[in-house]
Design an enzyme around this catalytic site. Structure first.
Site, PDB file in Angstrom:
ATOM      1  N   GLY A 502       0.922  -1.237   0.041  1.00  0.00           N
ATOM      2  CA  GLY A 502      -0.228  -0.159  -0.087  1.00  0.00           C
ATOM      3  C   GLY A 502       0.990   1.144  -0.537  1.00  0.00           C
ATOM      4  N   GLY A 505       0.045   7.591   4.115  1.00  0.00           N
ATOM      5  CA  GLY A 505       0.308   8.637   3.928  1.00  0.00           C
ATOM      6  C   GLY A 505       1.740   9.675   3.310  1.00  0.00           C
ATOM      7  N   GLY A 507       4.404   7.482   2.500  1.00  0.00           N
ATOM      8  CA  GLY A 507       5.523   6.920   1.982  1.00  0.00           C
ATOM      9  C   GLY A 507       4.631   5.534   1.677  1.00  0.00           C
ATOM     10  N   PRO A 508       6.085   4.400   0.998  1.00  0.00           N
ATOM     11  CA  PRO A 508       5.331   3.024   0.616  1.00  0.00           C
ATOM     12  C   PRO A 508       4.568   2.123   2.156  1.00  0.00           C
ATOM     13  CG  PRO A 508       7.493   3.088  -0.105  1.00  0.00           C
ATOM     14  CD  PRO A 508       6.823   5.058   0.358  1.00  0.00           C
ATOM     15  N   ASP A 620      -8.266  11.765  11.174  1.00  0.00           N
ATOM     16  CA  ASP A 620      -7.845  11.306  10.165  1.00  0.00           C
ATOM     17  C   ASP A 620      -8.640  10.419  10.410  1.00  0.00           C
ATOM     18  OD1 ASP A 620      -7.639  11.231   7.424  1.00  0.00           O
ATOM     19  OD2 ASP A 620      -6.055  10.992   7.222  1.00  0.00           O
TER      20      ASP A 620
END
Ligand code: NAG
Ligand code: NAG
Ligand code: NAG
Ligand code: NAG
Ligand code: NAG
Ligand code: NAG
Ligand code: NAG
Ligand code: NAG
Length: 746
Positions: A502, A505, A507-508, A620
């Site tokens: 995935g 927010g 980075g990978p 969030d």
């Protein structure tokens, strides 16, 4: 001497042409003329043409009036020489000349007034038709297409039945009304009435070059800003609007020709429909436009809306504010309003629906007659300069589109007969649509919605507080274990693309397997992300100190050189959104599962807000930030945007609004005020999404333009859901009952 002979010659010449006989006729041919005192009368006896003097004046004009009502009042419907009044008509004649011209000539054979034509016919005649139309044509040709000239193309201040007010695109002739100077002077005045074809056609009253009032575009039934009648047929007349490649016009027709009605543009800029009332032998005012102050063109400026029964009449549209508040307060509204959240073309937008309004100025609009409303939305959303769209024709459902670019001006509220317009807005303004779209019911619903969400949480808090009070015990100073970079590199197969699961927010995210077999998730801060560093630090600070079974567990971190990584426990079932928004996977979540998930998230949130030492606002909370472990237990993740609020101070303000549209509470999205309530709002949205398996943003419904929140508030179903949740939690705690009582969401 010479002139004497000339006059004698003329007289002898005229003596060959007979004066119109005393028996009534409706024709002037080349062998006849009329002088002052003679008239011609239309075949049905409705109209009469001849010389007249306006009330209180001695100057003479050629005009047309209603013959039938002449004994009571002389109502002039057309004037020929309105710019050239005659003071002495003793030797003036009106006659038809050979090529096909009707001319008013003086004793020196000078033209005082004449018609014009580009063609000529063999046997020209001037005929007064029973519609009040004076036409020049060939005596044997009755086809209106072949008329050389007609007074219906050059009206003065009166629109008669079957006259086409508008523009013929083939001939270029524009037919418009031009008011008298005053009641007793037919000289052209200052006001004119146009069907203006600029952009999409609309009815306009002009005062000189400037627009003084606007009827708005035609919506298939009526002008958008028109008062009643609402149908195209009244008891005495029908009206129509035609707009195609050849022409655009508005006209009306009488249902019973024995009833008289006319439309007049008065010298002070009003359009009046008058009907003749036989009983009183006088004209009665049937309609008078402009109706009120709110019909004053652009009174409230751009994005301002005029509401006639409020004081002051001008206000800004919802989500707009005065451009210059100081001027606005003093009643200087002309500079209008601006969006509270300016439009940034590089950001995401949506469209907010405004109902019950008169559509704004269309002189700069574009249209398509065939598209559907959804098509309009798509077209408009692809072009940032498209500020708004609406349906073009509402006569039979929604058909066609009108697109606006630039500012929207001359809007007024028309309760009960206005239209819907969809205005481009920053996404953050769409979020809180439910609470503001419909001002009256909307506010009530929003308030009750917030209350209900609060009630949900309160119920959960109470329930879990009792259950967990004894168990909660925080570990002292949690220390974050450090992982070796080499270890992580090996575990993730050197950060292989195949291992990437995935994109977080900042980075990978990779899946990895440690040497002892434990599965981990590695969140790697991308080197280019500046904002990421802050979020990374934030996450380390907070999550390291938090321990709860409904929060994702941080195993450690790896900070070595440029590399910064966080290592979490691996969640094989990925995030919640991969279930609830997936057509097939959502079926795996039965009601009791969903209930457990909602319960789990609430526990996690309760811990963050109340039970942890830090008291954290997540900021969030959304479906993709809730991860599911093997037993489908929810775990809140991603603390990159979290904030700690000290002690009892549970509210704060930020200039930098972060979070995800669709989950942000209105006061946070708009004013940047965040508190635990912001999370509660997001939680409420999340609950709805879990229950409905539909995204709040991206939710579409054929009946309206609302998001899921707005939709739910229209259904009132939330009341029931909330009631059930609270009921089950507080009293019975029988999870299964949920399913049976409310049934599946469809
Ligand atoms: C003409 O003027 C008189 C007096 O000013 C008024 O009573 C009458 O109604 C007027 N007639 C018309 C047709 O305006
Ligand atoms: C009108 O003109 C005729 C000649 O064209 C003249 O005889 C007559 O006196 C004039 N009448 C007035 C009132 O000026
Ligand atoms: C008057 O003028 C018209 C053209 O303007 C001309 O055709 C006609 O012959 C003239 N009549 C006389 C009597 O001069
Ligand atoms: C006749 O005159 C009007 C203005 O007076 C003008 O708009 C129109 O084009 C003219 N028509 C012809 C055929 O010359
Ligand atoms: C039209 O109105 C007149 C007078 O009111 C009435 O006598 C006549 O019957 C009406 N005609 C129609 C076709 O309705
Ligand atoms: C449209 O109307 C506005 C306001 O009256 C004016 O400023 C603008 O120039 C007009 N645009 C066109 C294309 O006529
Ligand atoms: C209107 O939209 C339809 C369907 O999208 C399209 O085929 C047509 O060309 C459009 N017409 C105009 C005038 O743009
Ligand atoms: C966007 O809309 C504006 C105004 O309607 C128009 O001038 C422009 O060509 C459009 N751009 C595109 C890419 O369609």
């Amino acid at each position: 001497m010479e002139s004497k002979y000339f006059i004698l010659f003329l007289l002898s010449f005229y003596s060959f042409i007979p004066k119109i006989s005393s028996t009534t006729t409706n024709v002037i041919n080349t062998n006849q003329f009329i002088t002052d005192g003679d008239t011609i009368v239309s075949s049905g006896g409705t109209f009469e043409l001849g010389f007249f003097s306006p009330n209180g004046s001695t100057t003479r004009y050629i005009g047309i009036w209603y013959k039938q009502i002449l004994p009571y009042v002389q109502t002039i419907v057309w004037v020929a020489n309105r710019e050239k009044p005659l003071t002495n008509t003793s030797s003036v004649v009106l006659k038809v000349n050979k090529p096909g011209i009707l001319a008013l000539l003086n004793d020196k054979n000078e033209t005082i007034w004449s018609t014009n034509t580009s063609r000529s016919v063999q046997n020209p005649v001037a005929v007064l038709l029973d519609s009040g139309n004076l036409v020049l044509k060939d005596a044997n040709d009755d086809n209106p297409e072949n008329f050389l000239w007609q007074s219906f193309n050059f009206p003065t201040d009166t629109h008669l039945p079957d006259m086409k007010l508008g523009k013929n695109f083939k001939t270029g002739i524009e037919v418009y009304l031009l008011a008298w100077k005053n009641d007793n002077d037919p000289t052209p005045g200052e006001y004119s009435l146009h069907i203006d074809p600029t952009g999409y056609p609309q009815g306009l009253i002009r005062h000189g070059a400037r627009v003084s009032a606007r009827a708005g575009p035609w919506n298939g039934l009526r002008w958008s800003g028109a008062p009643a009648p609402l149908q195209t047929q009244t008891s005495i007349y029908t009206f129509q609007f035609v707009f195609n490649e050849e022409e655009v016009y508005y006209s009306f027709s009488l249902i019973n020709n024995s009833l008289l009605t006319r439309l007049v543009l008065t010298n002070n800029g009003y359009i009046q429909r008058l009907t003749w009332v036989d009983r009183t032998k006088s004209w009665h005012l049937y309609l008078n436009i402009p109706l009120d102050t709110c019909d004053t063109y652009s009174l409230c400026g751009a994005y301002g809306s005029c509401v006639i029964d409020s004081s002051p009449v001008c206000g800004c549209l919802d989500k707009f504010e005065p451009k210059y508040p100081q001027n606005w307060q003093t009643g200087d509204w002309s500079q209008g309003c601006v969006r509270k959240t300016p439009i940034d073309c590089n950001k995401e937008h949506g469209f907010l629906k405004y109902s019950g309004i008169k559509l704004p100025e269309t002189n700069n609009s574009q249209y398509n007659k065939t598209m559907t409303l959804e098509g309009c939305r798509q077209v408009c959303s692809t072009n940032c300069s498209c500020t708004a769209y609406s349906s073009l024709d509402i006569s039979n459902g929604d058909k066609g589109c009108l697109f606006w670019s630039g500012e929207l001006i001359d809007i007024r509220e028309l309760s009960g007969r206005g239209q819907d317009i969809y205005i481009r807005m920053d996404s953050s303004d769409i979020v809180s649509q439910a609470s503001s779209n419909r001002k009256k019911t909307g506010t009530v619903l929003a308030v009750s919605f917030s209350l209900l969400v609060a009630v949900i949480l309160l119920g959960l808090i109470l329930f879990m507080y009792i259950r967990k009070k004894k168990k909660l015990k925080l570990k002292e100073d949690f220390e974050l274990p450090q992982f070796q970079l080499s270890l992580i590199t090996r575990a993730t197969n050197n950060f292989s693309v195949n291992n990437q699961i995935g994109e977080g927010g900042y980075g990978p995210v990779y899946k990895g397997v440690l040497e002892e077999g434990q599965e981990i998730a590695v969140k790697r801060l991308s080197r280019t992300s500046m904002q990421g560093i802050d979020e990374f630090k934030n996450e380390v600070t907070y999550i390291a100190k938090l321990q709860h079974r409904n929060l994702v567990r941080l195993l450690g971190c790896c900070i070595q050189g440029e590399e910064k990584m966080l290592i979490y426990e691996y969640m094989p079932n990925k995030s919640l959104d991969s279930y609830i928004f997936d057509q097939t996977k959502k079926k795996l979540l039965d009601w009791s599962r969903r209930f457990d998930i909602i319960n789990g998230i609430a526990r996690g949130l309760l811990y963050l807000h109340q039970d942890s030492r830090l008291r954290i606002i997540h900021r969030d909370l959304k479906a993709s930030n809730v991860l599911l472990d093997t037993e489908m237990n929810p775990k809140i993740s991603d603390f990159g945007m979290a904030r700690s609020v000290a002690g009892n101070d549970m509210g704060a303000k930020t200039c930098h609004v972060v979070g995800t549209h669709g989950y942000m509470s209105p006061e946070y999205a708009v004013d940047g005020i965040f508190s635990v309530k912001s999370d509660v709002f997001s939680f409420g949205v999340l609950v709805l999404e879990i229950v409905s398996c539909k995204k709040n943003r991206g939710f579409v419904h054929e009946d309206h333009n609302l998001n899921l929140l707005g939709h739910v508030s229209t259904l009132y179903i939330l009341v029931y859901i909330t009631y059930r949740i609270c009921h089950d939690l507080n009293y019975s705690n029988r999870h299964g009952s949920f399913t049976r009582k409310i049934g599946p969401w469809n």
